[in-house]
Design a protein around this motif. Sequence first.
Motif, mmCIF file in Angstrom:
data_model
loop_
_atom_site.group_PDB
_atom_site.id
_atom_site.type_symbol
_atom_site.label_atom_id
_atom_site.label_comp_id
_atom_site.label_asym_id
_atom_site.label_seq_id
_atom_site.Cartn_x
_atom_site.Cartn_y
_atom_site.Cartn_z
ATOM 1 N N ALA A 1 44.479 21.290 27.330
ATOM 2 C CA ALA A 1 43.855 21.836 28.536
ATOM 3 C C ALA A 1 43.613 23.327 28.340
ATOM 4 N N THR A 2 42.666 23.850 29.096
ATOM 5 C CA THR A 2 42.422 25.287 29.124
ATOM 6 C C THR A 2 42.377 25.763 30.566
ATOM 7 N N LEU A 3 42.871 26.968 30.788
ATOM 8 C CA LEU A 3 42.811 27.601 32.101
ATOM 9 C C LEU A 3 41.695 28.630 32.072
ATOM 10 N N ILE A 4 40.673 28.418 32.885
ATOM 11 C CA ILE A 4 39.488 29.270 32.900
ATOM 12 C C ILE A 4 39.634 30.313 34.003
ATOM 13 N N ALA A 5 39.223 31.542 33.677
ATOM 14 C CA ALA A 5 39.292 32.710 34.566
ATOM 15 C C ALA A 5 40.659 33.342 34.567
ATOM 16 N N SER A 6 41.481 32.990 33.595
ATOM 17 C CA SER A 6 42.781 33.655 33.471
ATOM 18 C C SER A 6 42.628 34.883 32.588
ATOM 19 N N SER A 7 42.165 34.673 31.355
ATOM 20 C CA SER A 7 41.890 35.744 30.407
ATOM 21 C C SER A 7 43.054 36.711 30.267
ATOM 22 N N THR A 8 44.260 36.163 30.103
ATOM 23 C CA THR A 8 45.462 36.934 29.797
ATOM 24 C C THR A 8 45.747 38.041 30.796
ATOM 25 N N GLY A 9 45.405 37.800 32.054
ATOM 26 C CA GLY A 9 45.760 38.766 33.085
ATOM 27 C C GLY A 9 44.791 39.908 33.246
ATOM 28 N N ARG A 10 43.860 40.071 32.292
ATOM 29 C CA ARG A 10 42.937 41.201 32.391
ATOM 30 C C ARG A 10 41.509 40.748 32.663
ATOM 31 N N GLY A 11 41.316 39.479 32.939
ATOM 32 C CA GLY A 11 40.004 38.973 33.302
ATOM 33 C C GLY A 11 39.802 38.922 34.798
ATOM 34 N N HIS A 12 40.820 39.346 35.556
ATOM 35 C CA HIS A 12 40.713 39.252 37.012
ATOM 36 C C HIS A 12 39.764 40.301 37.585
ATOM 37 N N LEU A 13 39.226 41.157 36.730
ATOM 38 C CA LEU A 13 38.234 42.129 37.182
ATOM 39 C C LEU A 13 36.853 41.499 37.324
ATOM 40 N N ARG A 14 36.675 40.283 36.890
ATOM 41 C CA ARG A 14 35.356 39.658 36.972
ATOM 42 C C ARG A 14 34.900 39.514 38.421
ATOM 43 N N THR A 15 33.609 39.717 38.640
ATOM 44 C CA THR A 15 33.043 39.497 39.969
ATOM 45 C C THR A 15 32.970 37.995 40.249
ATOM 46 N N ILE A 16 32.706 37.650 41.497
ATOM 47 C CA ILE A 16 32.581 36.232 41.857
ATOM 48 C C ILE A 16 31.436 35.589 41.082
ATOM 49 N N ASP A 17 30.317 36.292 40.956
ATOM 50 C CA ASP A 17 29.190 35.744 40.199
ATOM 51 C C ASP A 17 29.565 35.524 38.733
ATOM 52 N N GLU A 18 30.346 36.445 38.171
ATOM 53 C CA GLU A 18 30.770 36.301 36.777
ATOM 54 C C GLU A 18 31.741 35.137 36.612
ATOM 55 N N LEU A 19 32.644 34.965 37.575
ATOM 56 C CA LEU A 19 33.541 33.815 37.530
ATOM 57 C C LEU A 19 32.760 32.512 37.611
ATOM 58 N N THR A 20 31.773 32.485 38.492
ATOM 59 C CA THR A 20 30.950 31.287 38.641
ATOM 60 C C THR A 20 30.251 30.945 37.334
ATOM 61 N N ALA A 21 29.708 31.964 36.675
ATOM 62 C CA ALA A 21 29.029 31.735 35.392
ATOM 63 C C ALA A 21 29.998 31.179 34.361
ATOM 64 N N TRP A 22 31.235 31.672 34.374
ATOM 65 C CA TRP A 22 32.242 31.202 33.417
ATOM 66 C C TRP A 22 32.618 29.747 33.687
ATOM 67 N N PHE A 23 32.844 29.405 34.945
ATOM 68 C CA PHE A 23 33.156 28.017 35.291
ATOM 69 C C PHE A 23 32.011 27.086 34.882
ATOM 70 N N ASP A 24 30.776 27.501 35.181
ATOM 71 C CA ASP A 24 29.609 26.669 34.863
ATOM 72 C C ASP A 24 29.473 26.474 33.353
ATOM 73 N N CYS A 25 29.620 27.573 32.616
ATOM 74 C CA CYS A 25 29.469 27.512 31.166
ATOM 75 C C CYS A 25 30.544 26.616 30.544
ATOM 76 N N ALA A 26 31.792 26.781 30.969
ATOM 77 C CA ALA A 26 32.886 25.979 30.420
ATOM 78 C C ALA A 26 32.670 24.496 30.683
ATOM 79 N N ALA A 27 32.098 24.179 31.832
ATOM 80 C CA ALA A 27 31.866 22.779 32.174
ATOM 81 C C ALA A 27 30.814 22.136 31.277
ATOM 82 N N ARG A 28 29.956 22.942 30.670
ATOM 83 C CA ARG A 28 28.901 22.400 29.800
ATOM 84 C C ARG A 28 29.385 22.170 28.379
ATOM 85 N N ALA A 29 30.525 22.724 28.011
ATOM 86 C CA ALA A 29 31.035 22.557 26.650
ATOM 87 C C ALA A 29 31.468 21.114 26.419
ATOM 88 N N ASP A 30 31.257 20.635 25.217
ATOM 89 C CA ASP A 30 31.615 19.261 24.850
ATOM 90 C C ASP A 30 33.045 19.269 24.317
#
Length: 357
Positions: A55-84
């Motif tokens: 499993a992977t936890l998305i939007a964690s980024s070792t505690g320093r990814g919490h600076l991402r904006t909501i739009d950036e988080l959304t892009a990350w969730f969407d992109c991760a969902a497309r990976a095979d």
Amino acid sequence: MTLSSSAIIHDPIGRYPQATVACFDPTCGNLPRRQLDEARTMVYLERLASAGAMATLIASSTGRGHLRTIDELTAWFDCAARADTGEMLRLALLRPEDGLDANKRLLDRLAAMHYPVVFFRPGTDLDPSALDEEVSASLAPLVSAAAERDLAIGLYSISDVSGLPLTPEAVARLVVSSGGGHIVAVKVTEKDYERSTARFLVHPDLKRLKIVQGWDPHLGRALRDGPRHDSDGRQRVGITSGLMALAVYQYRYLLQAASEEDWDEVAQAHQACTLLFQAMQDDPHRFADLQRAKYIMGLGQPLTGTVTSAQVKRIFKALESLPRPQDRRRVARSLDLMGDGPYHRYLRRLYELKPNP
């Protein structure tokens, strides 16, 4: 077929993934704000899956990814969902301080993309001295909203980020609140084991939950304690590790040794991870800056900061100093997961180097 949220809700200890990679966020572009490298993100996730990550936890980024904006988080969730990524689960971490409306929109999106588990930590907008009832009251609307969307729910104690820890008593309040039956796990990333992980394991109202160790130096102890705190002797403890993002083969080996109850080998294998952790830790009381390893792996510079050559040299010095050649090879191979990072040739020499006869 990957596990559904309902299967995890029905049997958290048995079905929640045993090991989760706190996923790096591959980036490109320049300061003042780099952007998600979507193509690189998908390849990285697929490589983790091929290496055996559960499993992977998305939007964690070792505690320093919490600076991402909501739009950036959304892009990350969407992109991760497309990976095979086959059977590898994708879990998500949301931020209470973004507000209920924004989180509901993100929950709708996560549910539509079949993320089975969503995590919440205490919000950074809470007073550091907030009482348990205040913490649980702030999280209760998010728990209810996630349950309404049939998502399994994890709660997360990481005071390095949120400013205050989540206590077992606050979680116990949430378990009996609206939607609390969907809570399946508590992830504990706190430096004091006795005051955090140990307390969650013994709390009588949380005995059906998976307790997920997140502060890496405590992993061996937590895995050893886990079966002692389940009435059927099952492994009650899982792990979520940012270090696993850069040492996936070493962690797979460590977990295999733990399953065989070879605790001496677990301790020795984990010592290698601890030395790497310390090489990225400027303050021994705060979590390491694992973004430095992200850069070494060829996944880009941090979102708003820069990794220096001195920081890289410190990591390589620790890697070269690992006392056991087999640990050094597994860690070097993990750091070369992408196969084309800026230090690919150096790392390849380390893991292809044959031991002396």
